[in-house]
Design an enzyme around this catalytic site. Structure first.
Site, PDB file in Angstrom:
ATOM      1  N   ASP A  31       0.854  -1.180   0.000  1.00  0.00           N
ATOM      2  CA  ASP A  31       0.000   0.000   0.000  1.00  0.00           C
ATOM      3  C   ASP A  31       0.897   1.240   0.000  1.00  0.00           C
ATOM      4  O   ASP A  31       2.114   1.141  -0.150  1.00  0.00           O
ATOM      5  CB  ASP A  31      -0.985  -0.022   1.172  1.00  0.00           C
ATOM      6  CG  ASP A  31      -0.297  -0.074   2.527  1.00  0.00           C
ATOM      7  OD1 ASP A  31       0.911   0.249   2.627  1.00  0.00           O
ATOM      8  OD2 ASP A  31      -0.968  -0.442   3.508  1.00  0.00           O
ATOM      9  N   LEU A  32       0.310   2.414   0.209  1.00  0.00           N
ATOM     10  CA  LEU A  32       1.084   3.662   0.174  1.00  0.00           C
ATOM     11  C   LEU A  32       2.149   3.742   1.255  1.00  0.00           C
ATOM     12  O   LEU A  32       3.118   4.471   1.117  1.00  0.00           O
ATOM     13  CB  LEU A  32       0.146   4.868   0.287  1.00  0.00           C
ATOM     14  CG  LEU A  32      -0.756   5.102  -0.922  1.00  0.00           C
ATOM     15  CD1 LEU A  32      -1.719   6.251  -0.661  1.00  0.00           C
ATOM     16  CD2 LEU A  32       0.063   5.356  -2.171  1.00  0.00           C
TER      17      LEU A  32
END
Length: 150
Positions: A31-32
């Site tokens: 994810d980020l």
């Protein structure tokens, strides 16, 4: 796990009654924050379970095509301990804990070296196209019985 050349498939392996399946974390798995997105642990575990069944002699695709049924998850309990990150080499370790008439209970761990990252207890049931449970075929039961973790 296996040293696979260009003509050899990459497979998991059994270490006694435990199935071990190698997974590499790619950018698409994160994810980020740079950590593996929580749902992707389920994907890793699915791959491990599917490989375990295949190596045990269970041909899921043939069973589906013949109308014998397909496995469906009926229960899942997962706990996350530590995050995995980009390029980590992971192992999905799967153990068969219980064999019932139409279902299996499998305990799975995702580990990095000696670190436990996530673990789950998964119940899968053999179901017909209409969604009703089906008894496991005798050949499947015979394949699973020596795999049960005591």
């Amino acid at each position: 796990m296996n040293d696979a050349g260009p003509d050899q498939p990459i497979d998991g392996r059994f270490d006694g009654r435990e199935h071990r399946f190698a997974v590499r974390v790619y950018f698409e798995d994160t994810d980020l924050s740079g950590m593996v997105y929580h749902a992707n642990y389920l994907r890793f575990m699915e791959r491990g379970r599917s490989d375990m069944l295949r190596l045990a002699g269970i041909d899921q695709r043939a069973a589906i095509a013949a109308g014998a049924g397909a496995y469906a998850i009926t229960r899942l309990d997962i706990r996350y301990h530590r995050p995995a990150r980009l390029d980590d080499a992971l192992v999905v370790a799967s153990r068969l804990h219980r064999l019932r008439a139409a279902s299996l209970v499998i305990h799975q761990r995702v580990i990095r070296a000696d670190d436990l990252l996530a673990e789950a207890t998964v119940t899968v049931a053999l179901v017909a196209a209409d969604g009703r449970p089906r008894r496991l075929p005798p050949a499947w039961r015979a394949a699973f019985e020596p795999m049960i973790w005591a």
